[in-house]
Structures are given as structure tokens and as C-alpha cells.
Design a protein around this motif. Sequence first.
Motif, mmCIF file in Angstrom:
data_model
loop_
_atom_site.group_PDB
_atom_site.id
_atom_site.type_symbol
_atom_site.label_atom_id
_atom_site.label_comp_id
_atom_site.label_asym_id
_atom_site.label_seq_id
_atom_site.Cartn_x
_atom_site.Cartn_y
_atom_site.Cartn_z
ATOM 1 N N LEU A 291 7.768 12.558 6.693
ATOM 2 C CA LEU A 291 7.989 12.954 5.249
ATOM 3 C C LEU A 291 8.248 11.496 4.600
ATOM 4 C CD1 LEU A 291 9.945 16.372 5.427
ATOM 5 C CD2 LEU A 291 7.446 15.825 5.006
ATOM 6 N N GLY A 292 8.034 11.452 3.160
ATOM 7 C CA GLY A 292 8.623 10.367 2.602
ATOM 8 C C GLY A 292 10.133 10.517 2.110
ATOM 9 N N TRP A 293 10.265 9.683 1.330
ATOM 10 C CA TRP A 293 11.549 9.776 0.585
ATOM 11 C C TRP A 293 11.628 10.998 -0.321
ATOM 12 C CZ3 TRP A 293 14.001 9.908 -4.141
ATOM 13 C CH2 TRP A 293 15.413 9.517 -3.936
ATOM 14 N N ASP A 294 10.459 11.232 -1.225
ATOM 15 C CA ASP A 294 10.402 12.342 -2.221
ATOM 16 C C ASP A 294 10.101 13.667 -1.363
ATOM 17 O OD1 ASP A 294 11.102 10.496 -4.270
ATOM 18 O OD2 ASP A 294 8.557 10.006 -4.453
ATOM 19 N N ALA A 295 9.429 13.441 -0.258
ATOM 20 C CA ALA A 295 9.115 14.680 0.391
ATOM 21 C C ALA A 295 10.297 15.262 1.124
ATOM 22 C CB ALA A 295 8.099 14.488 1.383
ATOM 23 N N LYS A 296 11.374 14.473 1.485
ATOM 24 C CA LYS A 296 12.487 15.243 2.060
ATOM 25 C C LYS A 296 13.190 15.697 1.197
ATOM 26 C CE LYS A 296 12.829 11.519 5.770
ATOM 27 N NZ LYS A 296 13.648 10.555 6.338
ATOM 28 N N ARG A 297 13.273 15.349 -0.169
ATOM 29 C CA ARG A 297 14.076 15.935 -1.174
ATOM 30 C C ARG A 297 13.369 16.828 -2.095
ATOM 31 N NH1 ARG A 297 15.044 11.279 0.634
ATOM 32 N NH2 ARG A 297 17.316 10.483 0.809
ATOM 33 N N ASP A 298 12.319 17.227 -1.847
ATOM 34 C CA ASP A 298 11.431 18.097 -2.278
ATOM 35 C C ASP A 298 11.648 19.576 -2.095
ATOM 36 O OD1 ASP A 298 9.581 19.358 -4.149
ATOM 37 O OD2 ASP A 298 8.008 18.910 -3.080
ATOM 38 N N ARG A 299 12.343 20.504 -3.089
ATOM 39 C CA ARG A 299 12.710 21.759 -2.824
ATOM 40 C C ARG A 299 11.436 22.525 -2.544
ATOM 41 N NH1 ARG A 299 15.604 24.556 -7.712
ATOM 42 N NH2 ARG A 299 15.645 26.223 -6.105
ATOM 43 N N LYS B 248 0.792 -1.122 0.080
ATOM 44 C CA LYS B 248 -0.160 0.037 -0.068
ATOM 45 C C LYS B 248 1.031 1.309 0.128
ATOM 46 C CE LYS B 248 -3.779 -2.258 2.496
ATOM 47 N NZ LYS B 248 -4.591 -2.079 3.717
ATOM 48 N N GLN B 249 0.400 2.196 -0.829
ATOM 49 C CA GLN B 249 1.111 3.446 -0.812
ATOM 50 C C GLN B 249 1.090 4.351 0.569
ATOM 51 O OE1 GLN B 249 3.325 4.280 -3.152
ATOM 52 N NE2 GLN B 249 2.758 2.878 -4.560
ATOM 53 N N GLU B 250 2.159 4.860 0.943
ATOM 54 C CA GLU B 250 2.039 5.699 2.200
ATOM 55 C C GLU B 250 1.141 6.739 2.032
ATOM 56 O OE1 GLU B 250 5.889 6.577 3.180
ATOM 57 O OE2 GLU B 250 6.551 4.657 3.591
ATOM 58 N N GLN B 251 0.528 7.306 3.052
ATOM 59 C CA GLN B 251 -0.176 8.630 2.804
ATOM 60 C C GLN B 251 0.614 9.805 2.360
ATOM 61 O OE1 GLN B 251 -2.223 8.801 6.630
ATOM 62 N NE2 GLN B 251 -3.510 6.985 6.094
ATOM 63 N N ASP B 252 0.052 10.627 1.858
ATOM 64 C CA ASP B 252 0.767 11.812 1.345
ATOM 65 C C ASP B 252 1.374 12.706 2.829
ATOM 66 O OD1 ASP B 252 -0.003 11.278 -1.181
ATOM 67 O OD2 ASP B 252 -1.600 12.672 -1.114
ATOM 68 N N SER B 253 2.601 12.857 2.445
ATOM 69 C CA SER B 253 3.102 13.749 3.754
ATOM 70 C C SER B 253 2.745 15.073 3.738
ATOM 71 C CB SER B 253 4.615 13.600 3.551
ATOM 72 O OG SER B 253 4.987 14.115 2.275
ATOM 73 N N LYS B 254 2.463 15.462 4.981
ATOM 74 C CA LYS B 254 2.000 16.766 5.070
ATOM 75 C C LYS B 254 3.025 17.798 5.737
ATOM 76 C CE LYS B 254 -2.844 15.210 6.187
ATOM 77 N NZ LYS B 254 -3.934 15.182 7.332
ATOM 78 N N TRP B 255 2.966 18.964 5.451
ATOM 79 C CA TRP B 255 3.826 19.957 5.650
ATOM 80 C C TRP B 255 3.194 20.691 7.225
ATOM 81 C CZ3 TRP B 255 8.788 19.819 5.037
ATOM 82 C CH2 TRP B 255 9.531 21.076 5.316
ATOM 83 N N TYR B 256 4.042 21.215 7.857
ATOM 84 C CA TYR B 256 3.680 21.763 9.222
ATOM 85 C C TYR B 256 3.306 23.063 9.013
ATOM 86 C CZ TYR B 256 8.162 24.304 8.860
ATOM 87 O OH TYR B 256 9.143 25.187 8.368
ATOM 88 N N ASP B 257 2.337 23.553 9.784
ATOM 89 C CA ASP B 257 1.712 24.754 9.854
ATOM 90 C C ASP B 257 2.694 25.737 10.053
ATOM 91 O OD1 ASP B 257 -0.501 23.603 8.980
ATOM 92 O OD2 ASP B 257 -1.493 23.355 11.006
#
Length: 476
Positions: free
Chosen positions: A118-126, A52-61
Amino acid sequence: MPPPGPPKKPDVSAANKERNEYIPSFISKKPFYVDDASEPTSDYLEHQRLQKQEQDSKWYDRGRKLRPAATKFRKGACENCGAMTHKAKDCLSRPRKQGAKWTGKNIQADEIVQDVQLGWDAKRDRWNGYDAAEYKAVVEEYNELEDMKKQVKAGTDREGPDDEGEDDEGAKYEAETDMGRKQATSTRNLRLREDTAKYLLNLDLDSAKYDPKTRSMIDSGATADQAAALVAEEGFMKASGDAAEFEKASRYAWETQERGDKNKLHLQANPTSGEYFRKKEEQAAEARRLAHQKAILDKYGGQEHLLNAPKGAAVVENERYVEYDERGRIKGAPIVKAKSKYPEDVLINNHTSVWGSWWSNFKWGYACCHSIVKNSYCTGEDGKKAFQETTRLRTGTDLDEVPKAVAWKEEEAREEHVPNAVGDDRKARADTGTRKRTLEEMKGGITEEDMEEYRRKRVTADDPMAAYLSKGGEVH
């Protein structure tokens, strides 16, 4: 009693199927890194199925506060701003001269500390956490500048409109394609298909050569042929004669349009005006150059050097063939010694030679006076004589030498042969110092009775009767 419900359908999902014994063990066996506790045990092929795909990582407010700010300082809060969510060393507020712990004023509210997964891509998303609404300020600023430009344009047109139909600045740039100057860069730089490549104009080896690195013809003065004449100036002239003048006129018309001059020239619409203004500008530029040159000559002088300039000073083309080696030097040219950056052949203190021109006894000096003291005054021939005298006294060359005849006699006397006869007195005298002594000579005249008396009266340190013997007692 209620009637029984419909029978349940059997679960035919992949997880509840029986184990297939024909599946190889390298497929059915779980890898070592799979945790059995977290995986369901009903499906023995769970590790082979699409996870199952991980849930979309959310950013802090960003900047969100937990509650309104406190009215007084709380124990354990930040000493600088008064918030409970961090300490003073982690505080991002401006360091105060007196913190909220001591003043109790302007206490900041507590921030919300979130655990962001954060997922793998979210950590590296500028662009993670970027708010698109922030770009709205850029758009508004651009619209304001466009409105200001339109107002300025409307004011200038109201005073004296010069060009009608150019109200829209964007349409003006899109429609203006005179002489191809406003075309795309990719199409403007393409050469015409009917043009012949420059390196194919003349295949003679002695003619001008094409340099592919700079894309230009080099050594154009090799021969006065047609190819050399075509590439004599910068750029490629498609023909000779007035073609070069036409190229200059076209370039001048393009430059006036790009600069936005008041009198924009169009070479096809009004060629006479373009030629007139071009020659007028060339004359003005030449007049400015002469005026600048005259001002420099009036200020610094040097007019006589310009009038009497040597003929060899002019840079002219010639047909001399030059080859260079791998170091960039001309082949066959004499090797010139490199000039030192230090001053050379500077004579000081009345010396006629430089320091280091003379060497003696592992010391440098001056060759003119044989002085080994640097920066000393030159003494000339007197200094040479004094040095020679000092050398003779030091080495002892002035002492009287012994004549060779006398020296040879003394050497023969030392090496005179001593006879080996038994009864010869010289042999006895020579042997006295070398032969061994006899036992009688070693005793020196001492008899056996004297030695016995010595042993009897000798006192031994470890003898228990030594004290009794010292008192005059005698042992029988």
C-alpha cells in the motif's frame, strides 16, 4: 552475405548526455539518502528528474480460499478450525468446545495470505477495499419500501380518494409551498428587507434593550413605549392590534398542514374555517386544562389556597433598576450568610446550648453545664459548680498560702551577706566547702616511708619475678 542494415541513430536522451560542468554541485551532487546501487549510473541527474509513479496499490481478495477444505486434520494446522494459514491464537472463527484437532470435523479451507503493498494514500484511505456492489442491497430495500408505499396509497385511494392529483408523494412535497412553510431553510429564515431592525425601533437608553446573544429584546417592561409593546411576546410583532391574531392564525394553519390533519386549513382560501377551528381548539385546550386542574385539586386538595392567594405572590413587572456584580449578586444587597446543610440549634438531652458553645483547656463542651462529654445529659448549675471544684483541686488554689511577711524574712535570711574578713569564723565556715585541699590533706597523714614500703611490696602483673615473690622469696 546480407546487406548491412541502416545505421543506428545516436542516443540523445538526457541520461546519455555528457556531464555539464556548469551545473552547480548542490544540484548535480546526489543527496546522502539516495542509494547508488538502485539508481542508474549513466544519468548523473537522475535524482533531479520526475520519478516514476508507483503502481496502484491493490487490495487483498476478501474471503478468497486457496483450495477446498481438507478432509482430515493436518499437523501444524489451527487447532480450532483446521486451517493451515494461521494458529489457534490468531483464529477468527468461533471458539469450539472441541476443536478440529480432536474431532476432525468441519475443517475450514485455507485462506489466501497476500502481501499487500500500500502507498501512503492507500494506507490512509478509509474506503480502500470497499465493494460498491454491497450498496446494491440498500438500493433494493429502498425500492421495496417505495413499492409498498405505492400499494398502500393505491388501496386507500380505491376506498375513498380524498385529494385527487396527489398520487406522487414526492411531487406533493415539492409543489406544496403554502405560506412559505416548505421553502428551503436558508430562504425561510431570512428577514424581509423592508423590516426595521428591532434595536433601531427606539434609541432611548431607558427603553427596551436588544440582546445580540439571544437575538431578542430584553427588559421590555422598562417603559410602556411602542418598542416595548412590539416585543412584549415571544417573536417580533410587525404591528399592533389584529396583527398578533393574524400571526397566530397563520401559525395554526401551517401546523395543521405539517401534521397532516384530516382538515387541512388554508388561511387565504378559507379564512372563516381557519378562524373557527382555531378558536374551537383553543376552547378545547382550555377545557382540558381546567379539567386537569380540577382533578388535581380533588385528589390533593388546596382549593382554599388558590382563592386566598396573597397579592404579593403574583409576578408583576416593575421599573426597579437592578445591577449585578461579577459574582451574580445584586449590588448593594445585604450579604446573607449561607445556611449550612447540617441541622443547627438542635438541643438534646435537656441541654439549653449546643455542643461547642463553651471552650476550656483546649476542649469543647456545653456552656449550660460546662460538660466536655458529647451527648451527655445536662446537669445545669450543679455541673458548673462541680467543674469549678475540680479545677481548684487540680490547680491547688485551696491550699493555705504563706504570709508575705514570713516569706520575705526567709528570703532575706538566705541572701544574708557573709563578711569577707580573714579572721571571721563565718568566713572560715563558708570557705571550708569551696577552697582547695592542701597536699598534706590529700595524703591523709601518710608519710614517705609508708609510700616506699607500698611501692616495694606492690606486685606488678607483668613482673617475671612475681611468682617467686609470692612464695616468700626476696630479691637482693
